[in-house]
Design an enzyme around this catalytic site. Structure first.
Site, PDB file in Angstrom:
ATOM      1  N   HIS A 189       0.820  -1.210   0.000  1.00  0.00           N
ATOM      2  CA  HIS A 189       0.000   0.000   0.000  1.00  0.00           C
ATOM      3  C   HIS A 189       0.857   1.263   0.000  1.00  0.00           C
ATOM      4  O   HIS A 189       0.418   2.319  -0.442  1.00  0.00           O
ATOM      5  CB  HIS A 189      -1.007  -0.030   1.152  1.00  0.00           C
ATOM      6  CG  HIS A 189      -2.158  -0.924   0.846  1.00  0.00           C
ATOM      7  ND1 HIS A 189      -2.255  -2.197   1.326  1.00  0.00           N
ATOM      8  CD2 HIS A 189      -3.223  -0.751   0.020  1.00  0.00           C
ATOM      9  CE1 HIS A 189      -3.343  -2.769   0.841  1.00  0.00           C
ATOM     10  NE2 HIS A 189      -3.950  -1.916   0.040  1.00  0.00           N
ATOM     11  N   GLU A 431     -11.331 -11.090  -3.869  1.00  0.00           N
ATOM     12  CA  GLU A 431      -9.880 -11.076  -3.697  1.00  0.00           C
ATOM     13  C   GLU A 431      -9.393 -12.229  -2.827  1.00  0.00           C
ATOM     14  O   GLU A 431      -8.226 -12.297  -2.467  1.00  0.00           O
ATOM     15  CB  GLU A 431      -9.417  -9.726  -3.138  1.00  0.00           C
ATOM     16  CG  GLU A 431     -10.208  -9.191  -1.974  1.00  0.00           C
ATOM     17  CD  GLU A 431      -9.818  -7.757  -1.581  1.00  0.00           C
ATOM     18  OE1 GLU A 431      -8.818  -7.237  -2.064  1.00  0.00           O
ATOM     19  OE2 GLU A 431     -10.556  -7.179  -0.756  1.00  0.00           O
ATOM     20  N   ASP A 455      -4.594  -8.710  -3.797  1.00  0.00           N
ATOM     21  CA  ASP A 455      -4.774  -9.728  -2.762  1.00  0.00           C
ATOM     22  C   ASP A 455      -5.070 -11.093  -3.362  1.00  0.00           C
ATOM     23  O   ASP A 455      -4.608 -12.111  -2.839  1.00  0.00           O
ATOM     24  CB  ASP A 455      -5.919  -9.328  -1.821  1.00  0.00           C
ATOM     25  CG  ASP A 455      -5.446  -8.324  -0.788  1.00  0.00           C
ATOM     26  OD1 ASP A 455      -4.366  -8.546  -0.207  1.00  0.00           O
ATOM     27  OD2 ASP A 455      -6.129  -7.308  -0.579  1.00  0.00           O
ATOM     28  N   CYS A 502      -9.813  -3.851  -9.911  1.00  0.00           N
ATOM     29  CA  CYS A 502      -9.240  -2.613  -9.350  1.00  0.00           C
ATOM     30  C   CYS A 502      -7.857  -2.837  -8.753  1.00  0.00           C
ATOM     31  O   CYS A 502      -7.298  -1.935  -8.137  1.00  0.00           O
ATOM     32  CB  CYS A 502     -10.189  -1.989  -8.338  1.00  0.00           C
ATOM     33  SG  CYS A 502     -10.572  -3.072  -6.958  1.00  0.00           S
TER      34      CYS A 502
END
Ligand code: PEP
Ligand code: MG
Length: 598
Positions: A189, A431, A455, A502
């Site tokens: 992230h 995910e 993920d 995404c």
């Protein structure tokens, strides 16, 4: 130094190495009986600091040559200076202060004395004393790393062992030129946030935070994942040329900003943007995106010292909804945990945080917090085309429980007379492999799916998405990953749902082709990637992408599929790939030819 390119862009400047600098010195008055102990602590810290410098000197000599490694010679001389030790020991004995304070004060006086001399040579030596003695101070302080973001007096490239998303979110982007870290990966992230902040970043550089010393000059290339220490004039010249060509190509991509993402054979793809910070909502239109495919709400929590109340959340979500209108703004409920921890939410340390108390699991146990967010999102839906999405869904129960809470919130708002969109679509992120396997069941409880490949890949292949040592095994084209995506798309379409992607995979041209071929309806990518992916979509024919995906699904491994996808992307959009200049696998590199922009 070569690492993993995490956020595109090139920057040049002085580095600020976190964890080496600015450890706060704690002054403590000591007893006579502690004097000997403090002096031996100081001696031990000096020995450790000298050992550290010698080791770095040797490694640096191998990596970049003995000449550049000479910088450490001066540091060694400083650390061996008997006056430093004697003067500090005298203070410990006579003033009865701990070693940290005694040594810190002596070092500071030296620095001030030399720094005050009106001669650049002496001022540089003052910087050397500061760097060298800081190592001792760090050792005395147990080398604690500070979690607070650094306060920057002037623009700098941040070098650190790691940067957590919460610190990254608080960096002053007008001062941070770029960053380089020892660990990390493209889908951490921190990397994702760097991209959205437009800060060039290279991660997975192993020991850069030990090699470099604050103040050194580097050139950092976030396209190729390279960091040059003391770049030569030739390197700077080549980069100058490259940067000009990149800017020219970017400018030409702006010509298609208002154009739709439609393939050559007329198929329409929704190309939306991922957003981390509500204040960056303007970047959606600027990039030419069709709304927001993923708004990561957790940064709203990470940027503050306390939980944002309903009003603050409502205002932020409304900002995003209004910026995206009439296009959709998909607001994802809190995905906290994993690599994102919020100190003020009292989250325990876990052995396996990515398999732990994260996202929807956390929210379903902290219902007050969850309800506040659901109410805020519902209220924002009165101001645009808001869709709500749950992260980390593993099975039907979670969706049932979350939807029941959402229904409660709807009823509350009706009673209170607060407006919201009764028809707001609710979706699930796909995910976790279990969610793919039961996708047909999940489809009964939502209106859309959004595949979170970041993920999905880590959970399918059991590859920690943060671990740079196994980053080469993190394979988006692994046939198992492609099959799971195919299964999700089929389950969605069979049940009348639309499906997007995404994860970072959608923003990489070669992989985006595979996703189009697998039949996804929407790609949501970082704003910086929108023009490139749009350019690619507008140059591709869907049947050809389908053929590629069908072929890839049949391959025993992911390697060949990756090569073929890259070849196709290069052929369709050569402008996205440089010739003869290094670039990263994703093709976010420079442009050397000048193809027509369509
Ligand atoms: C993903 O997992 O692909 C995703 C988009 O969510 P995040 O990166 O925030 O985990
Ligand atoms: Mg995710």
């Amino acid at each position: 130094m070569r690492g993993i390119p995490a956020s595109p862009g090139v920057c040049r400047g002085r580095v600020l190495v976190l964890g080496q600098d600015r450890v706060e010195i704690v002054r403590r008055v000591i007893l006579e009986s502690e004097v000997a102990l403090e002096i031996s602590r100081l001696e031990a810290a000096l020995v450790r600091a000298r050992g550290e410098v010698q080791e770095l000197q040797q490694r640096l000599a191998v990596a970049i040559g003995a000449k550049d490694a000479q910088i450490f010679e001066v540091h060694l001389l400083i650390l061996e200076d008997p006056v430093l030790l004697n003067e500090s020991s005298r203070r410990i004995r006579e003033d009865h202060v701990n070693a940290d304070a005694a040594f810190g004060e002596v070092a500071r006086q030296y620095v001030e004395m030399l720094g005050g001399v009106d001669d650049p040579y002496f001022r540089e030596r003052a910087a050397d004393i500061r760097d060298a003695t800081q190592r001792v101070v760090n050792h005395l302080a147990g080398r604690g790393r500070r979690d607070a973001p650094p306060v920057l007096d002037e623009p700098a490239i941040i070098v650190s062992h790691d940067l957590n998303p919460s610190m990254t979110a608080q960096l002053d982007r007008t001062k941070v030129l770029g960053f380089a870290t020892d660990v990390g990966s493209r889908t951490s992230h921190t990397a994702i946030l760097a991209k959205s902040l437009g800060i060039p970043a290279v991660v997975g550089l192993h020991e850069i935070s030990k090699f470099l010393v604050s103040g050194q000059q580097v050139l950092l290339d976030g396209h190729t994942g390279t960091v040059f220490l003391n770049p030569t004039d030739q390197t700077l010249f080549e980069y100058g040329q490259l940067a000009r060509r990149r800017v020219q190509f970017e400018e030409r991509l702006r010509e298609i900003r208002e154009q739709p993402a439609v393939t050559l054979d007329g198929s329409r793809v929704i190309l939306s943007a991922n957003l981390e910070l509500a204040q960056d909502s303007g970047s959606i239109r600027e990039a030419g995106a069709e709304g927001v495919g993923l708004f990561r709400t957790e940064y709203l929590f990470l940027q503050r010292d306390s939980v944002p109340d309903e009003e603050a959340q409502y205002q932020a979500y409304r900002t995003v909804a209004e910026a995206a209108r009439p296009d959709a703004a998909i607001i994802r409920t809190l995905d906290i945990g994993g690599d994102k921890f919020i100190p003020h939410l009292e989250m325990p340390q876990e052995v396996n945080p990515f398999l732990g108390w994260r996202a929807i699991r956390f929210c379903l146990q902290r219902q007050e917090l969850f309800r506040t967010q659901l109410r805020a999102i519902l209220r924002a839906s009165a101001h645009g085309n808001v869709k709500l999405m749950y992260p980390m869904v593993s099975g039907v129960e979670e969706l049932q429980q979350a939807n029941a809470l959402l229904d409660d919130c709807r009823a509350e708002l009706r009673r209170e007379g607060l407006p919201f969109d009764e028809a707001m679509e609710v979706g699930a992120m796909i995910e976790i492999p279990s969610a793919v396997i039961v996708a047909d069941r999940l489809a009964r409880h939502v209106r859309f799916f959004s595949i979170g490949t970041n993920d999905l890949i880590q959970y399918t292949l059991a590859i920690d998405r943060l671990n740079d040592r196994i980053a080469h095994l993190y394979q988006p084209t692994h046939p198992a990953v492609l099959r799971l995506i195919q299964m999700t798309v089929e389950a969605a379409h069979r049940n009348g749902l639309w499906v997007g992607v995404c994860g970072e995979m959608a923003g990489e041209p070669d992989l985006a082709l595979l996703l189009l071929g697998l039949g996804v309806d929407e790609l949501s990518v970082s704003p910086a990637s929108v023009p490139r992916i749009k350019h690619l979509i507008r140059r591709c024919r869907l049947p050809e992408a389908r053929e590629l995906a069908a072929w890839a699904l049949e391959q025993p491994t992911g390697a060949e599929s990756l090569v073929r996808a890259q070849e196709m992307a290069r052929r369709l959009a050569p402008g996205l790939f440089p010739d003869g200049v290094p670039t990263d696998r994703s093709g976010e590199g420079a442009v050397s030819s000048e193809p027509a922009v369509t």
